[in-house]
Design a protein around this motif. Structure first.
Motif, PDB file in Angstrom:
ATOM      1  N   SER A 255       0.843  -1.192   0.000  1.00  0.00           N
ATOM      2  CA  SER A 255       0.000   0.000   0.000  1.00  0.00           C
ATOM      3  C   SER A 255       0.878   1.242   0.000  1.00  0.00           C
ATOM      4  N   VAL A 256       0.284   2.351  -0.423  1.00  0.00           N
ATOM      5  CA  VAL A 256       0.918   3.651  -0.239  1.00  0.00           C
ATOM      6  C   VAL A 256       0.022   4.467   0.677  1.00  0.00           C
ATOM      7  N   VAL A 257       0.629   5.438   1.355  1.00  0.00           N
ATOM      8  CA  VAL A 257      -0.125   6.264   2.282  1.00  0.00           C
ATOM      9  C   VAL A 257       0.294   7.717   2.062  1.00  0.00           C
ATOM     10  N   CYS A 258      -0.678   8.629   2.185  1.00  0.00           N
ATOM     11  CA  CYS A 258      -0.380  10.049   2.051  1.00  0.00           C
ATOM     12  C   CYS A 258       0.166  10.569   3.372  1.00  0.00           C
ATOM     13  N   THR A 259       1.295  11.293   3.284  1.00  0.00           N
ATOM     14  CA  THR A 259       1.916  11.809   4.506  1.00  0.00           C
ATOM     15  C   THR A 259       1.141  12.994   5.076  1.00  0.00           C
TER      16      THR A 259
ATOM     17  N   CYS B 236      -2.756  13.570   4.435  1.00  0.00           N
ATOM     18  CA  CYS B 236      -4.148  13.246   4.809  1.00  0.00           C
ATOM     19  C   CYS B 236      -4.309  11.770   5.211  1.00  0.00           C
ATOM     20  N   HIS B 237      -3.235  10.989   5.090  1.00  0.00           N
ATOM     21  CA  HIS B 237      -3.198   9.584   5.519  1.00  0.00           C
ATOM     22  C   HIS B 237      -4.105   8.659   4.705  1.00  0.00           C
ATOM     23  N   ALA B 238      -4.598   9.141   3.556  1.00  0.00           N
ATOM     24  CA  ALA B 238      -5.363   8.263   2.672  1.00  0.00           C
ATOM     25  C   ALA B 238      -4.461   7.128   2.187  1.00  0.00           C
ATOM     26  N   ARG B 239      -5.030   5.929   2.122  1.00  0.00           N
ATOM     27  CA  ARG B 239      -4.255   4.775   1.657  1.00  0.00           C
ATOM     28  C   ARG B 239      -4.783   4.315   0.307  1.00  0.00           C
ATOM     29  N   SER B 240      -3.874   3.794  -0.499  1.00  0.00           N
ATOM     30  CA  SER B 240      -4.277   3.216  -1.782  1.00  0.00           C
ATOM     31  C   SER B 240      -3.286   2.123  -2.136  1.00  0.00           C
ATOM     32  N   ALA B 241      -3.570   1.437  -3.257  1.00  0.00           N
ATOM     33  CA  ALA B 241      -2.772   0.262  -3.608  1.00  0.00           C
ATOM     34  C   ALA B 241      -1.455   0.672  -4.246  1.00  0.00           C
ATOM     35  N   MET B 242      -0.378   0.001  -3.841  1.00  0.00           N
ATOM     36  CA  MET B 242       0.939   0.283  -4.420  1.00  0.00           C
ATOM     37  C   MET B 242       0.966   0.097  -5.938  1.00  0.00           C
ATOM     38  N   PRO B 243       0.370  -0.979  -6.470  1.00  0.00           N
ATOM     39  CA  PRO B 243       0.443  -1.141  -7.930  1.00  0.00           C
ATOM     40  C   PRO B 243      -0.151   0.046  -8.693  1.00  0.00           C
ATOM     41  N   ASP B 244      -1.201   0.676  -8.137  1.00  0.00           N
ATOM     42  CA  ASP B 244      -1.788   1.840  -8.807  1.00  0.00           C
ATOM     43  C   ASP B 244      -0.788   2.993  -8.859  1.00  0.00           C
ATOM     44  N   ALA B 245      -0.072   3.199  -7.747  1.00  0.00           N
ATOM     45  CA  ALA B 245       0.939   4.269  -7.726  1.00  0.00           C
ATOM     46  C   ALA B 245       2.069   3.940  -8.693  1.00  0.00           C
TER      47      ALA B 245
ATOM     48  N   LEU C 105      -3.850  11.718  -4.653  1.00  0.00           N
ATOM     49  CA  LEU C 105      -4.946  12.114  -5.524  1.00  0.00           C
ATOM     50  C   LEU C 105      -6.054  12.808  -4.745  1.00  0.00           C
ATOM     51  N   VAL C 106      -6.048  12.675  -3.423  1.00  0.00           N
ATOM     52  CA  VAL C 106      -7.061  13.316  -2.585  1.00  0.00           C
ATOM     53  C   VAL C 106      -6.656  14.752  -2.262  1.00  0.00           C
ATOM     54  N   CYS C 107      -5.410  14.943  -1.806  1.00  0.00           N
ATOM     55  CA  CYS C 107      -5.034  16.261  -1.270  1.00  0.00           C
ATOM     56  C   CYS C 107      -3.754  16.842  -1.881  1.00  0.00           C
ATOM     57  N   GLY C 108      -3.081  16.088  -2.746  1.00  0.00           N
ATOM     58  CA  GLY C 108      -1.856  16.613  -3.347  1.00  0.00           C
ATOM     59  C   GLY C 108      -0.613  16.445  -2.491  1.00  0.00           C
ATOM     60  N   GLY C 109      -0.758  15.792  -1.332  1.00  0.00           N
ATOM     61  CA  GLY C 109       0.375  15.603  -0.424  1.00  0.00           C
ATOM     62  C   GLY C 109       1.384  14.587  -0.957  1.00  0.00           C
ATOM     63  N   ILE C 110       2.503  14.479  -0.244  1.00  0.00           N
ATOM     64  CA  ILE C 110       3.565  13.538  -0.629  1.00  0.00           C
ATOM     65  C   ILE C 110       3.136  12.116  -0.265  1.00  0.00           C
ATOM     66  N   LEU C 111       3.242  11.222  -1.243  1.00  0.00           N
ATOM     67  CA  LEU C 111       2.925   9.807  -1.000  1.00  0.00           C
ATOM     68  C   LEU C 111       4.186   9.046  -0.623  1.00  0.00           C
ATOM     69  N   LYS C 112       4.007   8.033   0.222  1.00  0.00           N
ATOM     70  CA  LYS C 112       5.102   7.126   0.534  1.00  0.00           C
ATOM     71  C   LYS C 112       4.561   5.706   0.641  1.00  0.00           C
TER      72      LYS C 112
END
Ligand code: ZN
Length: 239
Positions: free
Chosen positions: A114-118, A120-129, A143-150
């Protein structure tokens, strides 16, 4: 009913082709430049570090790996009717891929799936990223808030999730059997769970190729390869 706790480390996944990145002798620790890629402050402050991290994630063997006999042996124990909880230091998700129910697996170091937004903490699937990276976004934003994903893994400089850690501690205290498999038991607080379990009367079994600091306290130490020794050991605990 007997509760069996399994603490798994990198050694259970090497048969699946995943190297030990995080251990005391792991890839990260031997290469300071590589370690920066998984160090929170460096990652957040340096876009070039993030671009390199995303390229590295795309090349990582973890997402393509398949569970092996060790993972399957844990699932078979659970399916026999024995109460099993897995506490893992691994981020590869292979216990769940082998069929362990999600709620029975505690991932101390998070998950690379998974990836998580640093922000807003939204999570999504790593393969999509990774699809976005492959399509040309070298540092894809949330994609929710424009924040840095990790990656949803715990980086160096980040603390472990206190809720996950609390659950792991409760399991270590409550279990009758604690099997530490494929872990050198040198990274705390994961390692100290073995001591907590022993302090609370659990039978402590260490399955690892190399000696660990807890071997002296173990009721049983197994040095044979995990792929053959773990299935044999766990069959003894089938309900
Ligand atoms: Zn966000």
């Amino acid at each position: 009913m007997t509760l069996v706790a399994i603490l798994s480390g990198a050694g259970i996944s090497t048969d699946s082709g995943i190297p030990d990145y995080r251990g005391p002798n792991g890839v990260w620790r031997r290469d300071p430049e590589a370690e920066k890629l998984v160090t929170y402050d460096a990652y957040m402050s340096d876009p070039e570090i993030r671009r390199r991290s995303w390229r590295m994630r795309g090349d990582s063997p973890a997402l393509r790996a398949e569970p092996n006999a060790g993972h399957r042996a844990v699932t078979e124990l659970e399916r026999s009717g024995t109460a099993v909880r897995v506490i893992t230091q691994n981020v590869d998700g292979l216990h769940q891929l082998a069929g362990m129910p999600e709620r029975k697996v505690l991932e101390l170091h998070g998950t690379a799936r998974s990836v998580v937004c640093t922000r807003c903490h939204a999570r999504s699937a790593m393969p999509d990223a990774l699809d976005r990276v492959a399509a040309g976004e070298d540092d894809p934003a949330c994609l929710v808030c424009g924040g840095i994903l990790k990656s949803a893994t715990v980086m160096f400089g980040e603390r472990l999730d206190p809720e996950v850690l609390g659950q792991a501690l409760a399991i270590a205290k409550a279990c009758e059997v604690f099997v530490a498999v494929g872990t050198t038991l040198q990274v705390h607080p994961a390692a100290s769970l073995a001591g907590v379990a022993a302090d609370h009367g659990a039978r402590l079994v260490v399955v690892n190729a190399e000696p660990t600091p807890y071997d002296d306290r173990a009721d049983e130490v197994v040095r044979e390869p995990i792929g053959t020794s773990l299935p044999a050991l766990l069959r003894g605990f089938h309900a």
